[in-house]
Design a protein around this motif. Structure first.
Motif, PDB file in Angstrom:
ATOM      1  N   GLU A  12       0.804  -1.212   0.000  1.00  0.00           N
ATOM      2  CA  GLU A  12       0.000   0.000   0.000  1.00  0.00           C
ATOM      3  C   GLU A  12       0.847   1.277   0.000  1.00  0.00           C
ATOM      4  N   THR A  13       2.111   1.132  -0.331  1.00  0.00           N
ATOM      5  CA  THR A  13       2.972   2.282  -0.581  1.00  0.00           C
ATOM      6  C   THR A  13       3.408   2.239  -2.043  1.00  0.00           C
ATOM      7  N   ASP A 160       2.762   4.106   4.665  1.00  0.00           N
ATOM      8  CA  ASP A 160       1.357   4.444   4.871  1.00  0.00           C
ATOM      9  C   ASP A 160       0.886   4.239   6.305  1.00  0.00           C
ATOM     10  N   HIS A 178       4.687  10.436   5.238  1.00  0.00           N
ATOM     11  CA  HIS A 178       3.482   9.613   5.258  1.00  0.00           C
ATOM     12  C   HIS A 178       2.773   9.707   3.915  1.00  0.00           C
ATOM     13  N   ARG A 180      -0.587   9.099   2.019  1.00  0.00           N
ATOM     14  CA  ARG A 180      -2.027   8.976   2.282  1.00  0.00           C
ATOM     15  C   ARG A 180      -2.631   8.048   1.234  1.00  0.00           C
ATOM     16  N   ARG A 181      -2.544   6.757   1.522  1.00  0.00           N
ATOM     17  CA  ARG A 181      -2.942   5.734   0.555  1.00  0.00           C
ATOM     18  C   ARG A 181      -3.235   4.431   1.292  1.00  0.00           C
ATOM     19  N   GLY A 185      -3.444   4.281   5.496  1.00  0.00           N
ATOM     20  CA  GLY A 185      -3.062   5.638   5.126  1.00  0.00           C
ATOM     21  C   GLY A 185      -4.205   6.622   5.213  1.00  0.00           C
TER      22      GLY A 185
END
Length: 213
Positions: A12-13, A160, A178, A180-181, A185
């Protein structure tokens, strides 16, 4: 202090986890939507994502099940389609700006091999499975500091997750960004503890090069 290195989390990054969780749903024999909802639920409760797998199969042993999947020819897989669209151009922009770029996350040694096969524009790739220590353990970030060029305050860790990425990296002296995902996130984006420990907060990896170079 100028930034010399940027190190990225994976799930998720850089990588959309849809395929990852979908493959686990298929293996466990439940609808993909069901597992997705369970992952969201345990995330909202502040629990580790693996708890979603244990809700489906009580007594679930992650290590044993990973091996069983490999033995069945249904093990880990990562393709270009699993990367977020901004991952490759964002990494490339950072390297073009003269920064050392690494990937280091809580994944298996096999994941490191699969990421290497994508020929991403990075200088090095490592995982907790290779290092024998996982986030948020300070030992993980000690390895990052030994691995990436620069002193801790010249290294930025991008992720995240509030606890595993931002707070843990900051506690080890690194700078933090950071992203935001992903479920974590978005859920934690306005959390006061995250805000206090993030040097930057961005919506895309491509936002980083202008900020850090």
């Amino acid at each position: 202090m100028p930034i010399r290195s940027v190190v990225f989390d994976v799930g998720e990054t850089l990588m959309d986890d849809t395929t990852f969780w979908g493959s686990w749903a298929d293996w466990l024999g439940v609808p993909r939507h069901t597992l997705a909802v369970l992952v969201g639920t345990v995330t909202a409760l502040g629990q580790d994502n693996a708890e979603a797998l244990r809700l489906v199969r009580p007594g679930f042993d992650l290590v044993a099940e990973r091996q069983a999947r490999e033995d069945a020819g249904k093990g880990e897989s990562i393709s270009e389609a699993d990367l977020y669209p901004d991952a490759r151009p964002g990494l490339d922009a950072l390297r073009s700006a003269g920064l050392w770029v690494g990937i280091a996350g809580n994944q298996t040694a096999r994941t490191a091999e699969l990421l290497a096969n994508l020929d991403l524009p990075v200088d090095a790739i490592a995982t907790s499975g290779q290092w024998g220590v996982a986030k948020p353990d300070p030992g993980f970030f000690a390895r990052v500091v030994d691995w990436a060029p620069g002193s801790p305050d010249e290294i930025v860790y991008v992720g995240d997750h509030r606890d595993n990425d931002i707070i843990a990296a900051k506690a080890s002296g690194l700078r933090t960004a950071h992203l935001r995902r992903g479920p974590w996130g978005y859920l934690q984006a306005d959390d006061p503890a995250l805000k206090a420990n993030a040097d930057w907060q961005v919506d895309s990896i491509t936002d980083l090069a202008p900020l850090l170079s």
